[in-house]
Write a protein that holds these residues in place. Structure first.
Motif, mmCIF file in Angstrom:
data_model
loop_
_atom_site.group_PDB
_atom_site.id
_atom_site.type_symbol
_atom_site.label_atom_id
_atom_site.label_comp_id
_atom_site.label_asym_id
_atom_site.label_seq_id
_atom_site.Cartn_x
_atom_site.Cartn_y
_atom_site.Cartn_z
ATOM 1 N N THR A 59 1.016 -1.083 -0.212
ATOM 2 C CA THR A 59 -0.415 0.104 -0.120
ATOM 3 C C THR A 59 0.530 1.158 0.337
ATOM 4 O O THR A 59 0.764 2.382 -1.086
ATOM 5 C CB THR A 59 -0.907 0.205 1.460
ATOM 6 O OG1 THR A 59 -1.943 -1.325 0.758
ATOM 7 C CG2 THR A 59 -1.659 1.235 1.109
ATOM 8 N N ARG A 60 1.645 1.325 1.008
ATOM 9 C CA ARG A 60 2.433 2.270 1.123
ATOM 10 C C ARG A 60 3.288 2.948 -0.482
ATOM 11 O O ARG A 60 3.903 3.981 -0.422
ATOM 12 C CB ARG A 60 3.701 2.756 1.855
ATOM 13 C CG ARG A 60 2.777 3.066 3.569
ATOM 14 C CD ARG A 60 3.782 1.969 4.662
ATOM 15 N NE ARG A 60 4.959 1.538 4.100
ATOM 16 C CZ ARG A 60 5.635 1.083 3.651
ATOM 17 N NH1 ARG A 60 6.274 1.572 3.664
ATOM 18 N NH2 ARG A 60 5.701 -0.377 3.341
ATOM 19 N N THR A 61 4.302 2.036 -0.430
ATOM 20 C CA THR A 61 5.032 1.956 -2.026
ATOM 21 C C THR A 61 4.170 2.410 -3.264
ATOM 22 O O THR A 61 4.382 3.319 -3.430
ATOM 23 C CB THR A 61 5.761 0.600 -2.407
ATOM 24 O OG1 THR A 61 6.840 0.652 -1.220
ATOM 25 C CG2 THR A 61 7.390 1.285 -3.253
ATOM 26 N N ARG A 62 3.109 1.674 -3.450
ATOM 27 C CA ARG A 62 2.548 1.969 -4.716
ATOM 28 C C ARG A 62 2.377 3.856 -3.822
ATOM 29 O O ARG A 62 1.749 4.682 -5.428
ATOM 30 C CB ARG A 62 1.622 1.224 -4.816
ATOM 31 C CG ARG A 62 0.265 1.830 -5.760
ATOM 32 C CD ARG A 62 -0.676 0.517 -6.461
ATOM 33 N NE ARG A 62 -1.725 0.625 -5.729
ATOM 34 C CZ ARG A 62 -2.320 1.237 -5.442
ATOM 35 N NH1 ARG A 62 -2.661 2.567 -6.061
ATOM 36 N NH2 ARG A 62 -4.006 1.224 -4.677
ATOM 37 N N PHE A 63 1.575 3.988 -2.659
ATOM 38 C CA PHE A 63 0.245 4.987 -2.791
ATOM 39 C C PHE A 63 1.657 6.482 -2.984
ATOM 40 O O PHE A 63 1.251 7.886 -3.805
ATOM 41 C CB PHE A 63 -0.049 4.911 -1.315
ATOM 42 C CG PHE A 63 -1.763 4.969 -1.552
ATOM 43 C CD1 PHE A 63 -2.431 5.723 -2.515
ATOM 44 C CD2 PHE A 63 -2.051 4.486 -0.403
ATOM 45 C CE1 PHE A 63 -3.169 4.453 -2.569
ATOM 46 C CE2 PHE A 63 -3.563 3.757 -0.841
ATOM 47 C CZ PHE A 63 -4.268 4.059 -1.864
ATOM 48 N N ILE A 283 10.953 7.808 11.562
ATOM 49 C CA ILE A 283 10.121 6.757 10.627
ATOM 50 C C ILE A 283 8.508 6.932 9.831
ATOM 51 O O ILE A 283 9.034 7.022 8.586
ATOM 52 C CB ILE A 283 9.221 5.466 11.383
ATOM 53 C CG1 ILE A 283 10.804 4.423 12.132
ATOM 54 C CG2 ILE A 283 8.766 4.647 11.246
ATOM 55 C CD1 ILE A 283 10.235 3.569 13.617
ATOM 56 N N PHE A 284 8.527 7.933 10.467
ATOM 57 C CA PHE A 284 7.534 8.887 9.211
ATOM 58 C C PHE A 284 7.958 9.609 8.703
ATOM 59 O O PHE A 284 7.390 9.760 7.768
ATOM 60 C CB PHE A 284 6.424 9.822 10.225
ATOM 61 C CG PHE A 284 5.624 8.388 10.866
ATOM 62 C CD1 PHE A 284 4.449 7.983 10.015
ATOM 63 C CD2 PHE A 284 5.249 8.148 12.528
ATOM 64 C CE1 PHE A 284 3.607 7.172 10.349
ATOM 65 C CE2 PHE A 284 4.176 7.000 12.718
ATOM 66 C CZ PHE A 284 3.886 6.407 12.006
ATOM 67 N N GLY A 290 9.807 9.747 0.945
ATOM 68 C CA GLY A 290 9.426 9.014 -0.344
ATOM 69 C C GLY A 290 9.499 9.739 -1.448
ATOM 70 O O GLY A 290 9.230 9.296 -2.725
ATOM 71 N N VAL A 291 8.581 10.594 -1.416
ATOM 72 C CA VAL A 291 7.531 11.516 -2.553
ATOM 73 C C VAL A 291 8.130 12.154 -3.021
ATOM 74 O O VAL A 291 8.633 11.968 -4.127
ATOM 75 C CB VAL A 291 6.301 12.036 -2.032
ATOM 76 C CG1 VAL A 291 5.334 13.381 -3.505
ATOM 77 C CG2 VAL A 291 4.914 11.556 -1.076
#
Length: 303
Positions: A59-63, A283-284, A290-291
């Protein structure tokens, strides 16, 4: 217009093992540029079509990729294998070729089998970006990790980084190891014997937990609880006591140390609940970083 094989190689991002320090540095610099822009959408890729092809859930990587692509103005096609014809036996190659023949300009791909991605890249004429392949590499995760460290410490050269957990099955550990060493950081590994990848011992030493915690960056890996069945993990509680970043261990970290984790986190297994949002945890921040990293990678793929 089809790209030449060498141009394709420059635009694709299959892994970090063969990337030079200057190439890694230029992606990090470009991410800093994108992060500094206040506009939500900067349509430099407005006439480009990108397919996010996830043959393995995430979920996270795709978003994160989708957010990066849309911020650059690209048209995005999302494809999840669980709801696709791959379940009916269509090969990964056929699926990617189908999307290529429909006119995509680049593909982001995540898959389980190792070795398939390199083979695909040699047969497909659009750039491919690796969003995680088996236990081989996860280049954008390592790039966002390096970006997080560089923003915090100012420099990667000479940084002491410990990677702790299931090294054997971790593509995150491998991509970080290659990239950190390219940038002049010093990497140590720490894992229970059943979770070590012996072949990586040639590149970085395996050290006991107390030594691993004497670092500038303590990177905890997700314990893949599904490996419980293989007997690698006797019990989550036992793992936490020996290899988890407990509150007690976190309290003993030097004040300058940062805590990292690629997420999703198994709270109270590899890292205690209270430590996830500890003042030294990034962590957050990693997720936020990532974006811009993926914006830099997608721009590189499509420019």
């Amino acid at each position: 217009m089809t790209m030449t094989a060498s141009a394709m190689k420059e635009h694709s991002l299959l892994g970090l093992k063969d990337l030079s320090a200057s190439e890694i540095g230029s992606i990090l610099d470009r991410a800093a540029y994108w992060e500094s822009r206040s506009e939500k959408v900067i349509p430099v890729l407005k006439d480009r079509f990108v397919a996010n092809m996830f043959f393995e859930n995430s979920t996270r990587t795709r978003f994160s990729f989708e957010m990066a692509e849309k911020r650059l103005g690209a048209q995005v096609l999302n494809f999840a294998a669980a709801v696709s014809s791959v379940e009916k036996g269509e090969s990964i190659y056929d699926t990617v070729r189908t999307l290529e023949s429909m006119g995509i300009d680049a593909g982001v791909i995540r898959l389980k089998p190792v070795g398939v991605l390199a083979e695909l890249a040699s047969r497909i004429s659009v750039p491919l970006v690796n969003a995680g392949d088996g236990n081989n590499e996860h280049p954008t995760q390592a790039l966002l990790d390096l970006y997080t460290m560089k923003k915090h410490f100012g420099e990667l050269k000479g940084l002491k980084v410990s990677i702790i957990g299931d090294i054997k099955h971790s593509r995150v550990a491998r991509s970080n190891l290659w990239a950190l060493q390219a940038m002049g950081a010093e990497v140590k590994l720490c894992a229970p014997e059943s979770m070590q990848a012996p072949e990586l011992g040639r590149y970085a030493p395996y050290v006991p937990m107390d030594e691993a915690l004497c670092a500038d960056v303590v990177m905890m890996l997700r314990v893949q609880l599904e490996r419980h069945a293989e007997g690698l993990l006797k019990s989550p509680d036992q793992y936490r006591l020996q290899y988890g970043l407990t509150e007690e261990r976190a309290a003993k970290l030097a004040p300058h140390v940062i805590i990292m984790h690629p997420a999703p986190v198994n709270r109270n297994v590899e890292i205690d609940d209270a430590v996830v949002e500890h003042p030294q945890s990034r962590i957050f921040t990693q997720m936020a970083n990532g974006v811009p990293i993926r914006m830099a990678v997608m721009e590189r793929a499509l420019k």
